[in-house]
Design a protein around this motif. Structure first.
Motif, mmCIF file in Angstrom:
data_model
loop_
_atom_site.group_PDB
_atom_site.id
_atom_site.type_symbol
_atom_site.label_atom_id
_atom_site.label_comp_id
_atom_site.label_asym_id
_atom_site.label_seq_id
_atom_site.Cartn_x
_atom_site.Cartn_y
_atom_site.Cartn_z
ATOM 1 N N VAL A 42 37.519 40.718 44.494
ATOM 2 C CA VAL A 42 38.679 41.030 45.678
ATOM 3 C C VAL A 42 39.997 40.915 44.882
ATOM 4 O O VAL A 42 40.805 41.822 45.314
ATOM 5 C CB VAL A 42 38.296 40.021 46.752
ATOM 6 C CG1 VAL A 42 39.544 40.027 47.883
ATOM 7 C CG2 VAL A 42 37.024 40.257 47.492
ATOM 8 N N ILE A 43 40.353 39.848 44.251
ATOM 9 C CA ILE A 43 41.699 39.972 43.699
ATOM 10 C C ILE A 43 41.802 40.863 42.730
ATOM 11 O O ILE A 43 43.055 41.318 42.785
ATOM 12 C CB ILE A 43 41.711 38.430 43.105
ATOM 13 C CG1 ILE A 43 42.016 37.310 44.269
ATOM 14 C CG2 ILE A 43 43.113 38.584 42.448
ATOM 15 C CD1 ILE A 43 42.056 36.089 43.722
ATOM 16 N N LEU A 44 40.930 41.192 41.801
ATOM 17 C CA LEU A 44 41.099 42.581 40.879
ATOM 18 C C LEU A 44 41.287 43.743 41.677
ATOM 19 O O LEU A 44 42.278 44.448 41.073
ATOM 20 C CB LEU A 44 39.950 42.206 39.972
ATOM 21 C CG LEU A 44 40.110 41.195 38.661
ATOM 22 C CD1 LEU A 44 38.704 41.207 38.133
ATOM 23 C CD2 LEU A 44 41.141 41.113 38.085
ATOM 24 N N SER A 45 40.498 43.771 42.611
ATOM 25 C CA SER A 45 40.779 45.081 43.677
ATOM 26 C C SER A 45 42.031 45.178 44.081
ATOM 27 O O SER A 45 42.577 46.369 44.240
ATOM 28 C CB SER A 45 39.673 45.227 44.503
ATOM 29 O OG SER A 45 38.065 45.315 44.097
ATOM 30 N N ALA A 46 42.542 44.032 44.659
ATOM 31 C CA ALA A 46 43.933 44.024 45.241
ATOM 32 C C ALA A 46 44.953 44.475 44.287
ATOM 33 O O ALA A 46 45.911 45.239 44.473
ATOM 34 C CB ALA A 46 44.091 42.762 45.785
ATOM 35 N N ILE A 47 44.822 43.798 43.006
ATOM 36 C CA ILE A 47 45.829 44.056 42.098
ATOM 37 C C ILE A 47 45.714 45.440 41.499
ATOM 38 O O ILE A 47 46.595 46.222 41.536
ATOM 39 C CB ILE A 47 45.527 43.175 40.730
ATOM 40 C CG1 ILE A 47 45.958 41.593 41.302
ATOM 41 C CG2 ILE A 47 46.403 43.526 39.732
ATOM 42 C CD1 ILE A 47 45.700 40.643 40.230
ATOM 43 N N GLY A 48 44.493 46.073 41.408
ATOM 44 C CA GLY A 48 44.527 47.557 41.068
ATOM 45 C C GLY A 48 45.140 48.487 42.129
ATOM 46 O O GLY A 48 45.363 49.404 41.706
ATOM 47 N N TYR A 49 44.726 48.056 43.319
ATOM 48 C CA TYR A 49 45.102 48.940 44.241
ATOM 49 C C TYR A 49 47.012 49.203 44.462
ATOM 50 O O TYR A 49 47.325 49.995 44.406
ATOM 51 C CB TYR A 49 44.775 48.467 45.645
ATOM 52 C CG TYR A 49 45.557 49.290 47.137
ATOM 53 C CD1 TYR A 49 44.926 50.592 47.032
ATOM 54 C CD2 TYR A 49 46.361 48.861 47.635
ATOM 55 C CE1 TYR A 49 45.445 51.660 48.074
ATOM 56 C CE2 TYR A 49 47.010 49.504 48.636
ATOM 57 C CZ TYR A 49 46.565 51.008 48.986
ATOM 58 O OH TYR A 49 47.153 51.708 49.889
ATOM 59 N N VAL A 50 47.336 47.760 44.338
ATOM 60 C CA VAL A 50 48.816 47.621 44.018
ATOM 61 C C VAL A 50 49.338 48.630 42.768
ATOM 62 O O VAL A 50 50.356 49.140 43.108
ATOM 63 C CB VAL A 50 49.350 46.164 44.109
ATOM 64 C CG1 VAL A 50 50.902 45.950 43.762
ATOM 65 C CG2 VAL A 50 49.044 45.507 45.675
#
Length: 61
Positions: free
Chosen positions: A10-18
């Motif tokens: 979840v955290i890696l996905s959020a960082i990737g989206y940002v």
């Protein structure tokens, strides 16, 4: 243990989206339409450019 794995995803996905959205913002910084090619504002900008005799279009698409 699996909770940490899910949390990491979840955290890696959020960082990737940002990062992706930031990259898109910088890529379209000089384009006032931000890639929109079919709206009325786009058409007005293109017509205004033709009247001023610009060679390079403001909106790229």
């Amino acid at each position: 243990m699996w909770q940490y794995f899910v949390l990491a995803i979840v955290i890696l996905s959020a960082i990737g989206y940002v990062a992706y959205r930031t990259w898109q913002t910088f890529r379209a910084a000089s384009d006032p339409c931000h890639g929109c090619a079919g709206c009325a504002i786009h058409d007005q900008l293109k017509a205004k450019q033709k009247r001023k005799g610009r060679k390079k279009p403001v909106c790229f698409k």
